[in-house]
Design a protein around this motif. Structure first.
Motif, PDB file in Angstrom:
ATOM      1  N   PHE B 117      15.831  18.070   1.487  1.00 14.02           N
ATOM      2  CA  PHE B 117      16.555  17.314   2.521  1.00 14.02           C
ATOM      3  C   PHE B 117      17.828  16.745   1.919  1.00 14.02           C
ATOM      4  O   PHE B 117      17.943  16.584   0.703  1.00 14.02           O
ATOM      5  N   ASP B 118      18.804  16.476   2.793  1.00 16.94           N
ATOM      6  CA  ASP B 118      20.090  15.975   2.302  1.00 16.94           C
ATOM      7  C   ASP B 118      20.427  14.583   2.840  1.00 16.94           C
ATOM      8  O   ASP B 118      21.507  14.052   2.608  1.00 16.94           O
ATOM      9  N   ALA B 119      19.509  13.995   3.596  1.00 19.70           N
ATOM     10  CA  ALA B 119      19.743  12.653   4.124  1.00 19.70           C
ATOM     11  C   ALA B 119      18.414  12.014   4.489  1.00 19.70           C
ATOM     12  O   ALA B 119      17.431  12.724   4.749  1.00 19.70           O
ATOM     13  N   ILE B 120      18.401  10.705   4.455  1.00 21.51           N
ATOM     14  CA  ILE B 120      17.215   9.991   4.930  1.00 21.51           C
ATOM     15  C   ILE B 120      17.669   9.060   6.051  1.00 21.51           C
ATOM     16  O   ILE B 120      18.597   8.268   5.886  1.00 21.51           O
ATOM     17  N   LEU B 121      17.007   9.224   7.189  1.00 25.15           N
ATOM     18  CA  LEU B 121      17.312   8.363   8.319  1.00 25.15           C
ATOM     19  C   LEU B 121      16.129   7.433   8.577  1.00 25.15           C
ATOM     20  O   LEU B 121      14.994   7.889   8.702  1.00 25.15           O
ATOM     21  N   ALA B 122      16.413   6.136   8.614  1.00 23.48           N
ATOM     22  CA  ALA B 122      15.380   5.161   8.983  1.00 23.48           C
ATOM     23  C   ALA B 122      15.470   4.954  10.483  1.00 23.48           C
ATOM     24  O   ALA B 122      16.546   4.658  11.014  1.00 23.48           O
ATOM     25  N   ALA B 134      19.723   4.157  11.035  1.00 29.10           N
ATOM     26  CA  ALA B 134      20.825   4.222  10.074  1.00 29.10           C
ATOM     27  C   ALA B 134      20.457   5.309   9.076  1.00 29.10           C
ATOM     28  O   ALA B 134      19.267   5.597   8.879  1.00 29.10           O
ATOM     29  N   GLY B 135      21.486   5.931   8.472  1.00 26.91           N
ATOM     30  CA  GLY B 135      21.204   7.057   7.584  1.00 26.91           C
ATOM     31  C   GLY B 135      21.938   6.964   6.255  1.00 26.91           C
ATOM     32  O   GLY B 135      23.087   6.499   6.194  1.00 26.91           O
ATOM     33  N   TRP B 136      21.263   7.407   5.177  1.00 31.20           N
ATOM     34  CA  TRP B 136      21.844   7.375   3.829  1.00 31.20           C
ATOM     35  C   TRP B 136      21.731   8.756   3.162  1.00 31.20           C
ATOM     36  O   TRP B 136      20.784   9.502   3.437  1.00 31.20           O
ATOM     37  N   ARG B 137      22.670   9.040   2.292  1.00 31.72           N
ATOM     38  CA  ARG B 137      22.502  10.155   1.374  1.00 31.72           C
ATOM     39  C   ARG B 137      21.529   9.683   0.294  1.00 31.72           C
ATOM     40  O   ARG B 137      21.630   8.518  -0.149  1.00 31.72           O
ATOM     41  N   VAL B 171      15.237  13.738   6.353  1.00 31.91           N
ATOM     42  CA  VAL B 171      13.889  13.207   6.529  1.00 31.91           C
ATOM     43  C   VAL B 171      14.021  11.976   7.415  1.00 31.91           C
ATOM     44  O   VAL B 171      14.916  11.153   7.205  1.00 31.91           O
ATOM     45  N   LEU B 172      13.155  11.888   8.419  1.00 33.18           N
ATOM     46  CA  LEU B 172      13.167  10.720   9.302  1.00 33.18           C
ATOM     47  C   LEU B 172      11.909   9.897   9.046  1.00 33.18           C
ATOM     48  O   LEU B 172      10.797  10.426   9.108  1.00 33.18           O
ATOM     49  N   SER B 187      15.769  18.839  16.319  1.00 34.69           N
ATOM     50  CA  SER B 187      16.770  19.096  15.282  1.00 34.69           C
ATOM     51  C   SER B 187      16.046  19.609  14.034  1.00 34.69           C
ATOM     52  O   SER B 187      14.858  19.897  14.078  1.00 34.69           O
ATOM     53  N   GLU B 188      16.773  19.715  12.938  1.00 34.85           N
ATOM     54  CA  GLU B 188      16.171  20.217  11.696  1.00 34.85           C
ATOM     55  C   GLU B 188      15.426  19.116  10.941  1.00 34.85           C
ATOM     56  O   GLU B 188      15.160  19.253   9.752  1.00 34.85           O
ATOM     57  N   ALA B 189      15.135  18.034  11.631  1.00 36.68           N
ATOM     58  CA  ALA B 189      14.568  16.885  10.940  1.00 36.68           C
ATOM     59  C   ALA B 189      13.133  17.106  10.505  1.00 36.68           C
ATOM     60  O   ALA B 189      12.346  17.731  11.213  1.00 36.68           O
ATOM     61  N   LEU B 190      12.839  16.571   9.323  1.00 29.33           N
ATOM     62  CA  LEU B 190      11.462  16.580   8.822  1.00 29.33           C
ATOM     63  C   LEU B 190      10.881  15.178   9.035  1.00 29.33           C
ATOM     64  O   LEU B 190      11.461  14.188   8.586  1.00 29.33           O
TER      65      LEU B 190
END
Ligand SMILES: [Zn+2]
Lengths: 333, 240
Positions: B117-122, B134-137, B171-172, B187-190
């Motif tokens: 994964f390339d980002a983590i979204l809370a 909100a999302g972070w690298r 990743v969510l 979406s492509e979210a895990l």
């Protein structure tokens, strides 16, 4: 010394009071933001409480020349009744302050607070007495036997609170919110006998009811028509105010007779009303009328009440919650 | 540094006690679905439990850290009022930690997951069919860095669209990701499975962030509501 917080409605309050009832400081920050919504909005009141409570607390300690570490022996806060979200701001703050120094904590019933305003120095008013508490949130008669929280509530309102009747009347007359003080000012130029409004004199019992009064004003304003109602606004205000004052004093008189009590204390925001104070002054009883700032919501009265509740020692109070309704008091009937 | 951290932005009451050189201690209350949150009644007892377990007292604390949301309004106020009171009474600094940031930091543990994964979204459930997000690298998270997707309230459909538009494989984590899984997985979210601890706000991650964040005057820490009160929304929309 006792540190108390009160945030049950829209005033953010902190006070420091000595254990013998001397007020060292009594800080009240009235939010004054609710007029644009036509009433107190719980979420908005709660947001303001959180923004104001820190400064109000610091101010109360500074004015008392007291430090939390060295001078405060007991922390108190209003537990209910009131707006839950608003109460929680003061209650959580007070519990946190007490916990951090492992101080004892006194949860205080707001209505006991109003009654206990009468026990403050320099002229404490001794029970037994009849207590009338009238505000935007509550209208209550209580037989107060001692200084503790177990007073006997003998009457309440069946619908609106007395302060609500003032506010709703003020809105019908085009005054802002809160309308009690504005209505009182407008009424000074009016004739209280110009219009007849119901006082509930013929209804038996001690309980109050103000819904009919508000409806009567609404009909009267409609009957008069916009221009005439505008021209006679002061008369309408004076007559309406007189009806509220009479409705209150009729039941106070009945309660004095029924209980055989010869002493009366008043509290709550409506107790700041001039004509009500005058009217109750004509009853032939010993009357305690606390200063206005001790009638409206304040934390000095909560500190005063805290002296007569069983304080909980650390850590027994940490899991206490607030309560919204006044059932705990009225169940004592 | 000895830090007491807690978060009350979600229905959970999450508390942690972290000391240099010691494993962090955690205590939490997760109400069963439909039960009222225990913020007002559980927060301080859980904190006292942790102090006891560590064999220390209030006077040993050097910092308080509190989740500033976004989240349930009343929960946030209980947490922040308590945190300010404790910090003020003990004369120690208070640090405000974004609840979303802490949640996303915890999401880094998804590294063990099957796909990259390339980002983590809370993603927290904001009720009314919206989420706070909100999302972070991943690289920015540890350093306490800024999110590339700043905190906001969104419909889950709009979030799914944004993930596609940004070309992310994120990743969510969070109760909002679980609640709106069917929409967000378009979406492509895990999204880790529902019972995974990755979806829980844990104050241990607040402690980790405290190292990267300043502590200050308790009065300077405010809740991040992200939403106006209903009465204010109604008033504004009623005006011509
Ligand atoms: Zn009151």
């Amino acid at each position: 010394m006792i540190l108390a917080l009160e945030t049950s409605c829209d005033d953010t309050c902190a006070a420091v009071v000595s254990t013998d009832g001397e007020i060292r400081s009594n800080v009240i920050s009235s939010q004054g933001v609710h007029d644009r919504y036509g009433g107190v909005v719980p979420e908005i009141a709660s947001r303001h409480h959180l923004e104001l409570i820190g400064a109000v607390l610091d101010d109360a300690l500074a004015r008392a020349g007291a430090s939390l570490e060295q001078d405060i022996e007991l922390v108190a806060a209003t537990r209910g009744p009131g707006l839950v979200a608003a109460l929680l701001v003061g209650f959580a703050t007070a519990k946190g302050l007490a916990a951090a120094h492992e101080l004892p904590f006194a949860p205080v019933d707001h209505l006991h607070g109003h009654v206990a305003a009468s026990f403050l120095a320099p002229r404490p008013f001794e029970p037994p007495f009849l207590s009338l508490i009238a505000s935007g949130g509550h209208t209550l008669l209580a037989r107060v036997g001692d200084r503790g929280p177990d007073f006997d509530a003998i009457a309440q309102t069946l619908d609106d609170a007395a302060g609500e009747a003032f506010d709703k009347g003020a809105r019908l007359l085009g005054l802002g919110y809160p309308g009690g003080a504005a209505l009182e000012r407008l009424a000074r130029d009016g004739d209280p006998l110009a219009f007849e409004f119901p006082t509930g004199e013929r209804r038996a019992g001690l309980d109050f009811s103000f819904a009919g009064l508000k409806t009567a004003l609404l009909y009267r304003v409609r009957e008069l028509g916009e221009a005439e109602a505008e021209r006679r606004r002061a008369d309408l205000a004076a007559s309406y105010q007189r009806a509220i004052v009479e409705a209150l004093s009729i039941r106070v008189k009945r309660a004095l007779l029924e209980t055989g009590l010869g002493r009366l204390a008043i509290g709550g925001g409506v107790a700041a009303n001039g004509p009500l104070r005058e009217r109750l002054g004509t009853l032939e009883v010993e009357l305690d009328v606390p200063p206005r700032e001790l009638c409206t919501d304040n934390a000095a009265m909560i500190a005063s009440a805290a002296r007569y509740v069983d304080a909980l020692s650390y850590p027994d109070y940490l899991d206490l919650d607030v309560y919204a309704s006044g059932e705990q008091v009225l169940s004592a009937r | 540094m000895t830090v007491l951290a807690f978060d009350t932005a979600t229905p959970a009451t999450a508390v942690a006690l972290c000391r240099s050189g010691e494993p962090p201690l955690e205590a939490r209350d997760d109400p069963a679905p439909g039960r009222r949150p225990g913020h007002a009644t559980r927060l301080l007892p859980l904190a006292v439990d942790l102090l006891r377990r560590a064999g220390i007292g209030w006077a040993d604390l050097e910092r308080i850290a509190v989740g500033t949301g976004p989240g349930t309004f009343t929960g946030l106020r209980v947490g922040i009022a308590t945190a300010r009171a404790l910090a003020r009474a003990r004369g120690i600094p208070l640090t405000g930690v974004s609840t979303l940031h802490s949640l996303a930091l915890g999401g880094l543990a998804a590294e063990a997951a099957s796909q990259p994964f390339d980002a983590i979204l809370a993603v927290l459930d904001a009720r009314r069919r919206e989420v706070f997000v909100a999302g972070w690298r991943p690289s920015a998270l540890e350093r306490g860095g800024e999110p590339f997707l700043s905190a906001r309230a969104l419909r889950p459909e709009a979030l799914a669209e944004q993930v596609v538009e940004l070309g992310l494989s994120p990743v969510l984590v969070g109760n909002g990701a679980v609640e709106f899984r069917s929409v967000l997985e378009r979406s492509e979210a895990l999204i880790p499975e529902g019972g995974s601890p990755l979806h829980q706000v844990s104050a241990i991650h607040h402690c980790r962030l405290v190292r990267a964040l300043p502590g200050g005057d308790p009065a300077d820490i405010h809740p991040e509501y992200l939403r106006l009160p209903d009465a204010e929304i109604a008033r504004r929309s009623a005006r011509p």
